[in-house]
Motif scaffolding. Sequence first.
Motif, PDB file in Angstrom:
ATOM      1  N   TRP A 100       0.857  -1.186   0.000  1.00 58.89           N
ATOM      2  CA  TRP A 100       0.000   0.000   0.000  1.00 58.89           C
ATOM      3  C   TRP A 100       0.889   1.230   0.000  1.00 58.89           C
ATOM      4  N   THR A 101       0.671   2.138  -0.949  1.00 58.08           N
ATOM      5  CA  THR A 101       1.416   3.389  -1.025  1.00 58.08           C
ATOM      6  C   THR A 101       0.455   4.547  -0.882  1.00 58.08           C
ATOM      7  N   HIS A 102       0.770   5.448   0.039  1.00 60.99           N
ATOM      8  CA  HIS A 102      -0.061   6.639   0.250  1.00 60.99           C
ATOM      9  C   HIS A 102       0.798   7.875   0.024  1.00 60.99           C
ATOM     10  N   ARG A 103       0.424   8.702  -0.944  1.00 62.41           N
ATOM     11  CA  ARG A 103       1.139   9.942  -1.232  1.00 62.41           C
ATOM     12  C   ARG A 103       0.502  11.075  -0.443  1.00 62.41           C
ATOM     13  N   LEU A 104       1.199  11.514   0.589  1.00 61.06           N
ATOM     14  CA  LEU A 104       0.670  12.578   1.436  1.00 61.06           C
ATOM     15  C   LEU A 104       0.529  13.873   0.652  1.00 61.06           C
ATOM     16  N   ASP A 105       1.505  14.158  -0.207  1.00 61.85           N
ATOM     17  CA  ASP A 105       1.470  15.294  -1.119  1.00 61.85           C
ATOM     18  C   ASP A 105       2.538  15.031  -2.172  1.00 61.85           C
TER      19      ASP A 105
END
Length: 427
Positions: free
Chosen positions: A266-271
Motif C-alpha cells: 500500500w502506497t499513500h502519497r501525502l502530497d
Amino acid sequence: MRLPTRSLALLTLSGLLLGIPAHAAWDASLDQALALTEAGRAQQAFELLEAKEMERSGDPDFDLVLGIAANQAGHYTRAIFALERALMVSPNNARARAELGRALYAVGDNTSAKSMLGQAKAQGIPIEAARTIDQLLQTIDRIESEAGSSTRAYVEAILGHDNNVNSGPTSKVFGLKPIASGFSGLGFQVSGRKAIAPRWSAIGSFGAVSRAHDANALTYDSNQLDASLGASYRAGRNEYTAALQIDNSTIANAPARSGWNITGEWTHRLDAFRQFNAYAQIGQLSYPQKTRNVDRYVFGAAYGQQFRSELSVYASAYLGQEVTSQPGVGHLGHRLVGGRLGMQQPFGSTLALFGALNVEDRRYNGPDPFFLDTRHDQQWGLSAGMHWIPAKAWRITPQWNYLQTVSNISTSSSEKHTLSVSARREF
C-alpha cells in the motif's frame, strides 16, 4: 522542436498569469523579475529573487513572483513552497492558486493540481486564463486515463573490485579466508504497466544479471534471472499492488538458489513531496541442499520525503522470519529485524550524490550442532556514490559499498568492501 503536451500547457498558463497587479510591497526587483520571465529568461529572474528569499519570504507579492519564475525555470519544488507561503497570507489570490496548481501538475500530483486549478477558476481569473485552465484540466484527465500504460527498459554494464567475493570469515578459521577479485557484469530489465480499467493496471517485469570474476575466483561467477507479474489499483492518493515474483540464480553454472514470493503493498502519497508505504511478503527459498529450504515472511513500512533543496531522504523498517521446511534443522531458520536510511542530493540536472545505511539483526532458532551455540548475527552496511548523466538516457554511477557481519559463530563473521562503476542506458 515539438514540446510535450504537459510542457505546452504549463508555458501557456504561465504566460497568461504574468500580468498581476501591484500591491503595497511591490518594488522594482519584482518588475524586473517579471520582465525577465516574460522575455524568456526565467532562470535569471529566479536567481534574482532567490537571493532575497530569506529576507522577503512571507511577502505574498514576492512569493507569487518567485513562484512564477521558479515554475518557468523548471524549479517546481521551489515554486510550490513559495506559492504555498503566498496563499497562507493571501488565500484569495487566484493567480497564486493557479500557479500552484501548475507546479503540482508538473511534479505529478494531479489530484492536488486539479483541486487548485478548479478553485482558481472559481475564484475568478481572466477569461483566456480560465480557458487554458480548462485545457490543462482536460490534459490531466487524459494523462490519468493513460497513466496506467507505460514500458521502461535498461541495459547496464559494470566493472569493479570485491575484496571478499566468498564472504570469507574476518579471521582465518578452518583454512577459510576472504578471496579478493575484480569483476565485470552485464544486466538488463524490462518493466511495464498496462491499463486494464480506469483504476486498474497490470504490472510486470523481467530481468537478468551476469557477473564474471578473475581467474582466482571463477567458481563465484554468477547468473540471476527474475520476473514479476501483478496488478495495481489506484484511488486518489492511494495505490495498492499485489505481485508474484520469482527468481533463480546459479554460481559457476550450478544451481544456487531459487525462490518465489507474493508481495502486497500500500502506497499513500501525502502530497507531492511525502510518501508512505507498507508491505507484506510471503515466499519460499529453495537450495540444492534441501535441508536449507525455508519459508520466508517479511513485513515492513517506509517513508520518503523531498525537501526544498531537492534533497530526498527515506527511512524504512522491517521484521520477519525464515522457517525451515525440513525436520530437524530448525537452527537454519531465524527471526530478523532491520532498517534502512538513505538520501540523494541533486546538483543541477546531471549530477546527484547518494548514500545509504542499513542494519539487520538475525537470531537463529536453535543451537548449531557443530558449534553448540545458537547463532546471532548483526549486520550493517554503508553505500555511497554518485549518479552522473552525461547525455540523455545515459547514467554513470561510481559506487562504494561496505558490509560487515558480526556473529557469535566465527565462520559467519565477515567484512567486505566493493568498488564499482556502472553505465546504464535507459529506453
